[in-house]
Design an enzyme around this catalytic site. Structure first.
Site, PDB file in Angstrom:
ATOM      1  N   GLU A 181       0.842  -1.212   0.000  1.00  0.00           N
ATOM      2  CA  GLU A 181       0.000   0.000   0.000  1.00  0.00           C
ATOM      3  C   GLU A 181       0.873   1.256   0.000  1.00  0.00           C
ATOM      4  OE1 GLU A 181      -3.425  -0.154   2.565  1.00  0.00           O
ATOM      5  OE2 GLU A 181      -3.602   2.028   2.546  1.00  0.00           O
TER       6      GLU A 181
ATOM      7  N   LYS B  53      -8.045  -1.677  10.855  1.00  0.00           N
ATOM      8  CA  LYS B  53      -7.288  -2.088   9.657  1.00  0.00           C
ATOM      9  C   LYS B  53      -6.110  -1.123   9.464  1.00  0.00           C
ATOM     10  CE  LYS B  53      -6.382  -2.101   5.019  1.00  0.00           C
ATOM     11  NZ  LYS B  53      -5.650  -1.088   4.244  1.00  0.00           N
TER      12      LYS B  53
ATOM     13  N   ASP C  36       4.351 -14.276  11.400  1.00  0.00           N
ATOM     14  CA  ASP C  36       3.080 -14.802  10.913  1.00  0.00           C
ATOM     15  C   ASP C  36       2.003 -13.710  11.015  1.00  0.00           C
ATOM     16  OD1 ASP C  36       0.655 -16.102  10.592  1.00  0.00           O
ATOM     17  OD2 ASP C  36       1.268 -17.890  11.693  1.00  0.00           O
TER      18      ASP C  36
ATOM     19  N   HIS D  53      -3.320   9.775  -0.818  1.00  0.00           N
ATOM     20  CA  HIS D  53      -3.333   8.547  -1.614  1.00  0.00           C
ATOM     21  C   HIS D  53      -3.028   8.837  -3.078  1.00  0.00           C
ATOM     22  CE1 HIS D  53      -5.596   5.372   0.948  1.00  0.00           C
ATOM     23  NE2 HIS D  53      -4.548   5.870   1.537  1.00  0.00           N
TER      24      HIS D  53
HETATM   25  C1  MEV Z   1      -6.290   2.639   4.668  1.00  0.00           C
HETATM   26  O1  MEV Z   1      -5.444   1.555   4.342  1.00  0.00           O
HETATM   27  C2  MEV Z   1      -6.430   2.762   6.174  1.00  0.00           C
HETATM   28  C3  MEV Z   1      -7.514   3.741   6.623  1.00  0.00           C
HETATM   29  O2  MEV Z   1      -8.744   3.405   6.008  1.00  0.00           O
HETATM   30  C4  MEV Z   1      -7.597   3.665   8.128  1.00  0.00           C
HETATM   31  C5  MEV Z   1      -8.759   4.440   8.712  1.00  0.00           C
HETATM   32  O3  MEV Z   1      -9.774   4.673   8.032  1.00  0.00           O
HETATM   33  O4  MEV Z   1      -8.655   4.778   9.910  1.00  0.00           O
HETATM   34  C6  MEV Z   1      -7.191   5.156   6.169  1.00  0.00           C
END
Ligand code: MEV
Length: 435
Positions: free
Chosen positions: A87, A269, A285, A382
């Site tokens: 990413e 995430k 892992d 991004h």
């Molecule tokens: C993107 O990989 C991670 C985010 O979506 C985390 C979040 O929304 O807090 C930007």
């Protein structure tokens, strides 16, 4: 933290080209030349041989990019953290967050002892058998010793046993806690459970259904904390000098993640964007670490945020604690030159130190995400990374990539068609060169 190397990379590292970065890495951190070779090509015969020693039917590697998040200050010590991720904005975001947090004094961190649980599931155990087993934990502890190898000599080993009956299946569950020291521990835990199983069957009168470690790792946690003064936060991109306002919005965003699981999982995430990238770089892992994190997030019956951010006086205070079953010896982590390089960069940390670094990285990654979400929005950052990739896919190479990407960004048009048009213009000399 006593088992780390406090040397860090020079500022401006990210502006160098990859071969120069590798050279700086070797000079600044004293990385072995062999490791450098292994990470630079990926086509070497020796690498392919290693791949086939690691997985069945190996055909080579899926080369996930490896980078460095620069500028972490953890318990007063500087760290540059290796991260493997596909990413684009993750590593830049971690470095940016680390720099801001360092201005507020950096992270304080801690870790529990590296205790993991291995489990035996048995059929046909009577209530008396279950009681008998509960009374015999010391005997099990003694019988398990031969299966623990050198662990006891290194300060690890058996830490206790508990038994319970699962209400729906009536299966007897035996949980044995073992301090695995610097290993991730999966092999030791599985060997120990299988080794001691005949005795457990004999004592309980039951029959083995299965023996396997638990990936929950709830007793093996890392934690980190940081405090960012409003004055520092106000200087962050998108804050426009309003540190108090940004802090309030980050606190609120965390409460939303805590309240609503469908947001909470995205928030978490983002935390794992950092932790999993470190896990991958050190050949740990990732699936185990991810699974444990999400179970932990739901430990009180509802899925919640792994982090907390709140306003305290004139500062924004962030905290994280979660299971982190990172190994620093044994397994793939010690086997492959690329993971040895990553551990080398961190000064050969023990597993608890690795857990502290991972917790700090997860908190930084979450801070970076929330900061951009509650200020300018995530897409701006991004697209900065997205544009060069579109330019590349449109056929741009070398200096053309930056020129086309910057023109796309200026025009806010990221379509493939636009990239091709701009590339044609560049080649006809109608677009300025960039760097
Ligand atoms: C993107 O990989 C991670 C985010 O979506 C985390 C979040 O929304 O807090 C930007």
């Amino acid at each position: 933290m006593h088992d780390h190397n406090p040397k860090t990379l020079p500022d401006g590292f990210r502006k160098l080209d990859p071969p120069t970065r590798r050279e700086r890495l070797r000079v600044a951190l004293g990385i072995e030349a062999a490791a450098d070779e292994f990470t630079s090509t990926g086509s070497d015969d020796a690498l392919v041989e290693l791949s086939s020693l690691m997985v069945e039917s190996s055909i080579g590697y899926a080369p996930v990019p490896l980078g460095v998040a620069h500028g972490f200050l953890i318990d007063g010590v500087g760290f540059d953290i290796p991260m493997a991720t596909e990413e684009p904005s993750v590593i830049a975001a971690a470095s940016y967050a680390a720099r801001i947090i360092a201005k507020g004094g950096g992270f304080t961190s801690r870790a529990t002892e590296p205790v993991m649980v291995t489990q035996l599931f048995l059929e046909g155990v009577s209530d008396e058998g279950l009681e008998q087993l509960a009374d015999e934990s010391l005997r099990v502890g003694a019988a398990i010793q031969p299966f623990l190898g050198s662990l006891p000599a290194r300060g690890g080993g058996f830490r206790g046993m508990s038994v319970e009956r699962l209400p729906q299946t009536a299966i007897a569950k035996v949980s044995i806690s073992i301090d695995v020291r610097d290993a991730m521990g999966a092999n030791i835990l599985n060997t120990a459970a299988e080794g001691v199983c005949p005795l457990i069957e004999e004592i309980s009168g039951g029959k083995r259904l299965m023996c396997i470690l638990s990936n929950a790792a709830t007793d093996r946690r890392g934690a980190a904390r940081c405090s960012i003064p409003f004055s520092v936060l106000g200087g962050a991109a998108g804050s426009n000098g309003d540190g108090a306002g940004t802090a309030r919005r980050i606190e609120l965003a965390t409460r939303v993640a805590d309240e609503d699981p469908s947001r909470g999982i995205t928030h978490n995430k983002g935390v794992m964007n950092g932790i999993s990238a470190l896990a991958l770089a050190t050949f740990n892992d990732c699936r185990s670490i991810e699974a444990a994190a999400h179970l932990w997030a739901a430990r009180d019956g509802r899925y919640r945020s792994l982090t907390s951010w709140r306003v305290e006086g004139e500062a924004l205070v962030g905290e994280i604690e979660l299971p982190l079953s990172f190994g620093a010896v044994g397994g793939a982590a010690a086997f492959h030159p690329a993971s040895r390089l990553a551990l080398d960069m961190l000064g050969h940390p023990g597993a608890p130190t690795l857990a502290r670094i991972a917790a700090s990285l997860g908190l930084a990654q979450n801070f970076a995400a929330l900061l951009s979400l509650v200020t300018g929005g995530i897409q701006k950052g991004h697209m900065r990374y997205h544009a060069p990739r579109i330019a590349y896919m449109a056929g741009a190479r070398g200096a053309e990539i930056a020129a086309v990407a910057q023109a796309m960004t200026a025009e806010k048009n990221f379509s493939m068609h636009e990239a091709r048009t701009l590339l044609a213009s560049y080649r006809e000399g109608r677009l300025p060169a960039r760097n």
